[in-house]
Design a protein around this motif. Structure first.
Motif, mmCIF file in Angstrom:
data_model
loop_
_atom_site.group_PDB
_atom_site.id
_atom_site.type_symbol
_atom_site.label_atom_id
_atom_site.label_comp_id
_atom_site.label_asym_id
_atom_site.label_seq_id
_atom_site.Cartn_x
_atom_site.Cartn_y
_atom_site.Cartn_z
ATOM 1 N N ASN A 253 41.658 43.181 46.927
ATOM 2 C CA ASN A 253 43.042 42.738 46.714
ATOM 3 C C ASN A 253 43.451 42.715 45.248
ATOM 4 N N CYS A 254 42.488 42.950 44.339
ATOM 5 C CA CYS A 254 42.800 42.814 42.911
ATOM 6 C C CYS A 254 43.583 44.020 42.420
ATOM 7 N N LEU A 255 44.736 43.746 41.817
ATOM 8 C CA LEU A 255 45.620 44.807 41.330
ATOM 9 C C LEU A 255 45.369 45.111 39.864
ATOM 10 N N GLY A 256 44.573 44.283 39.210
ATOM 11 C CA GLY A 256 44.356 44.465 37.778
ATOM 12 C C GLY A 256 45.601 44.168 36.971
ATOM 13 N N CYS A 257 46.475 43.314 37.501
ATOM 14 C CA CYS A 257 47.745 43.069 36.807
ATOM 15 C C CYS A 257 47.542 42.224 35.563
ATOM 16 N N GLY A 258 46.498 41.384 35.554
ATOM 17 C CA GLY A 258 46.199 40.582 34.372
ATOM 18 C C GLY A 258 46.913 39.245 34.333
ATOM 19 N N ALA B 188 43.784 37.656 45.440
ATOM 20 C CA ALA B 188 42.511 38.268 45.049
ATOM 21 C C ALA B 188 41.550 37.256 44.447
ATOM 22 N N LEU B 189 42.071 36.106 44.062
ATOM 23 C CA LEU B 189 41.220 35.032 43.538
ATOM 24 C C LEU B 189 41.409 33.825 44.442
ATOM 25 N N LYS B 190 40.294 33.331 44.980
ATOM 26 C CA LYS B 190 40.420 32.173 45.867
ATOM 27 C C LYS B 190 39.485 31.078 45.413
ATOM 28 N N PHE B 191 39.994 29.869 45.372
ATOM 29 C CA PHE B 191 39.192 28.705 45.011
ATOM 30 C C PHE B 191 38.676 28.120 46.314
ATOM 31 N N ASN C 38 35.707 58.384 41.209
ATOM 32 C CA ASN C 38 36.404 59.483 41.915
ATOM 33 C C ASN C 38 37.929 59.402 41.743
ATOM 34 N N GLY C 39 38.354 59.040 40.551
ATOM 35 C CA GLY C 39 39.789 58.989 40.273
ATOM 36 C C GLY C 39 40.486 57.756 40.801
ATOM 37 N N VAL C 40 39.734 56.878 41.507
ATOM 38 C CA VAL C 40 40.358 55.660 42.025
ATOM 39 C C VAL C 40 39.893 54.478 41.172
ATOM 40 N N LYS C 41 40.861 53.723 40.692
ATOM 41 C CA LYS C 41 40.527 52.572 39.866
ATOM 42 C C LYS C 41 40.280 51.349 40.738
ATOM 43 N N THR C 42 39.221 50.627 40.434
ATOM 44 C CA THR C 42 38.966 49.360 41.107
ATOM 45 C C THR C 42 38.964 48.286 40.036
ATOM 46 N N PHE C 43 39.510 47.142 40.362
ATOM 47 C CA PHE C 43 39.544 46.060 39.396
ATOM 48 C C PHE C 43 38.736 44.889 39.934
ATOM 49 N N PHE C 44 38.168 44.152 39.008
ATOM 50 C CA PHE C 44 37.377 42.994 39.408
ATOM 51 C C PHE C 44 37.577 41.907 38.364
ATOM 52 N N ALA C 45 37.935 40.724 38.816
ATOM 53 C CA ALA C 45 38.148 39.622 37.886
ATOM 54 C C ALA C 45 36.817 38.918 37.662
#
Lengths: 151, 501
Positions: free
Chosen positions: A10-15, A141-144, A52-59
């Motif tokens: 679910n992480c969009l890497g929006c920051g 994407a972030l759950k407490f 493979n050209g697809v970006k994945t983001f991880f917080a």
């Protein structure tokens, strides 16, 4: 123990988590003032992996380990695990030797922008119940949560 | 290359006292409107690329961004408007047909807004839905002419297959391909939770979604994409799509770029190939041909599933509807000219078809006049915007309504009408994995449930006000409607009286 968990699907890497983390740790607690007048670190970092050209983001942020390697590695007694299980850093004691950075298996500890101490997640316990990053994540994407309880 | 004469449609206004250079807008805009200039530490905008989808506006943590209509004026002219001039510039430059997405935006009359509802006062009591039972359940399917029992009271009449809906609302057809897998998942899960149906559209059914079968309408369209025996049997109902309100008489075209491995497998076409749906079904040139397809589908599913036929609302809609009822369909879907689409030629979208309100009223009347209204359920589609539209549609004769644009808006769509670009910033009308992620199905599904639950409660409230305690008692009850500002012909077609009469 309740921690912040990251769901990379679910992480969009929006920051936005970084923005709200910095604001939560500022004196003013105001986004604009934090960015324009204060020098605050974000304890959460968005990691970008391209495959493979697809970006994945991880917080990435502190996992508040049961047996924290950073606490064992700390040479000045700045790192400790408090009664709630939160791994903390006492800035006044920290000498910026970076031993904890090397010991952390997740790479979750960074040098602070000042360059003299380290910076890490404290779960924003002073800012109410839910950490600022999880509260303001726009896509869940972030759950407490407590993984054990949720099971 | 000559000078580009097309003017920017929008302006991005950035309040630099609020902008904190967090670059969230830069990272989020798939149209690459926002650019960060490292050297000058400033965020700049490329206005020409802005489609006004509000993604940056919603994501900006300091609300520093506003989008305005471009204030650059052409010399005032009621005939040659800025849009008319720009469209000519665009075509003169490219030589192409103009493409648009979503429904007809032109200022044609919206009859829903010229119809008012009744309420009970003194002579008949209104009903409080919070204290008394109120039924919004509907059954979709062919109803028998009479019911016969044997001497012991056992029913002899065989009831044709029926679909039970908890509220008179279904999600309309949107194919996997035109919208993302996450959007489909949200629709499917919401339909299951709400006890209604969603619709696969013509793109086939993804293998992950077979489990939502009892809440699925599977569509058979002119391209026959993804149609096979398991598919037909997977759903609760089958829909033959003849036409679509946004583009009556026009086929579909899913560009090859959107046909990735998953879409390719679901549609049963090679990866990267254009998915072209012909304008007509090449095996249906008459009502008799339609009957053959209806019964082939019924035969394939052992007469257990109702077959819907969807047509666009066009000039002779009531005669066509009568033919469809006689061809053996269990329900007819009439899609008005304001219905949405992923892509349609602009001129077709804006000029072809008729308003759904008039089409619905005339179909219901024609079927009644011919004594075959009970043979077929009528589903009304094409820009149902709120629960009052639904109540009015039911009173004009619909059994249920389809919603699609409203469902997309609930999931985050901002009606920028740029679906065909495949760059949907809200993760809905795109197959780009980075953009698809932006629609978290867990969140979207809850928003859909919230919307329809609220609408269902509003429907009950309006029914109660009219002193009616079941949606079935409202169906075709045009005495509950009054027109305002309509001429005699419009009132005659709608079959309603003017306010004050």
């Amino acid at each position: 123990m309740k921690k912040v968990y990251a769901f990379e699907k679910n992480c969009l890497g929006c920051g936005l988590c970084e923005v709200y983390c910095r604001t939560a740790h500022s004196k003013s607690k105001d986004i604009i003032k934090t960015y324009k007048k204060e020098n605050v670190d974000s304890a959460i970092t968005i990691e970008e992996i391209e495959k493979n050209g697809v970006k994945t983001f991880f917080a990435l942020q502190c996992r508040h380990c049961v047996e924290p390697k950073c606490v064992q590695a700390c040479i000045s007694g700045a790192m400790y695990k408090d009664e709630n299980g939160i791994v903390r850093n006492i800035k006044e004691k920290c000498v910026g030797c970076q031993s904890c950075i090397m010991a952390c298996p997740f790479g979750a500890i960074k040098m602070s922008v000042s360059g003299t101490v380290i910076s890490k997640c404290d779960l924003c316990t002073e800012n109410g119940d839910e950490p600022a990053c999880a509260k303001n994540c726009p896509n869940g994407a972030l759950k407490f949560m407590d993984l054990e309880e949720d099971k | 290359m000559s000078l580009n004469l097309v003017s920017d449609r929008f302006e991005v206004l950035r309040d630099n006292t609020k902008c904190i250079r967090c670059k969230v807008c830069v990272k989020q805009c798939s149209n690459e409107v926002h650019i960060f200039d490292e050297e000058d530490n400033i965020v700049l905008s490329e206005d020409s690329k802005c489609v006004c989808c509000h993604r940056c506006v919603a994501m900006c943590p300091t609300k520093a961004i506003k989008i305005r209509k471009n204030t650059l004026e052409f010399k005032e002219n009621a005939n040659w408007t800025g849009t008319a001039i720009d469209e000519i510039y665009r075509q003169a430059q490219t030589g192409g047909m103009l493409l648009s997405s979503m429904g007809n935006p032109k200022p044609f009359p919206i009859y829903w807004d010229k119809i008012l509802l009744n309420a009970s006062q003194v002579t008949n009591p209104s009903i409080d839905p919070l204290r008394e039972p109120m039924e919004t359940k509907v059954m979709i399917g062919r109803k028998p002419d009479k019911i016969e029992y044997d001497k012991n009271g056992n029913m002899l009449t065989k009831i044709p297959p029926q679909i039970e809906l908890n509220m008179p609302i279904m999600f309309s057809a949107m194919s996997y391909g035109s919208i993302s897998k996450n959007a489909h998942e949200a629709l499917a899960r919401a339909a299951e939770k709400l006890g209604i149906l969603y619709n696969t559209g013509e793109g086939g059914l993804h293998k992950d979604f077979y489990k939502y079968g009892k809440n699925t309408t599977v569509q058979v369209a002119s391209g026959r994409f993804g149609v096979h025996l398991d598919y037909l049997n997977a759903g609760a109902a089958i829909e033959i799509k003849i036409g679509q309100g946004a583009k009556p008489g026009i086929g579909g075209h899913l560009p090859g770029i959107k046909v990735g491995p998953d879409v390719s497998a679901t549609r049963m076409i090679p990866e990267g190939s254009d998915a072209i749906s012909p304008a007509p079904h090449h095996d249906i040139y008459s009502i008799e041909d339609l009957r053959q397809l209806i019964f082939s589908l019924k035969e394939s599913t052992n007469y257990t599933k109702p077959v819907f036929v969807k047509i666009a609302a066009v000039h002779n809609v009531s005669a066509i509807a009568s033919g469809i009822a006689r061809a053996g369909a269990d329900a007819i879907v009439i899609d008005g000219f304001r219905g949405g689409t992923g892509a349609a030629p602009t001129r077709v979208r804006d000029n072809v078809g008729i308003p759904i309100e008039l089409a619905l009223a005339s179909v219901d009347q024609r079927l009644r006049d011919e004594g075959i209204r009970n043979h077929i359920s009528v589903i009304c589609a094409g820009s149902i915007r709120n629960s009052a539209d639904i109540v009015k549609a039911i009173a004009l004769g619909a059994d249920a309504v389809y919603i699609a644009s409203a469902a997309l808006i609930a999931m985050g769509c901002h009606m920028c009408q740029s679906c065909s670009t495949g760059k949907c910033n809200w993760g809905i009308a795109t197959q780009n994995p980075e953009l698809v992620k932006r629609l978290n199905p867990d969140i979207a599904y809850e928003r859909l449930i919230n919307l329809l639950t609220a609408w269902n409660n509003e429907i009950k409230e309006m029914l109660g006000g009219m002193g009616i305690n079941a949606i079935d008692s409202l169906r075709g009850n045009r005495l509950m409607l009054r027109g305002v500002g309509l001429n005699l012909k419009e009132l005659e077609i709608l079959g309603i009286k003017h306010a004050g009469e």
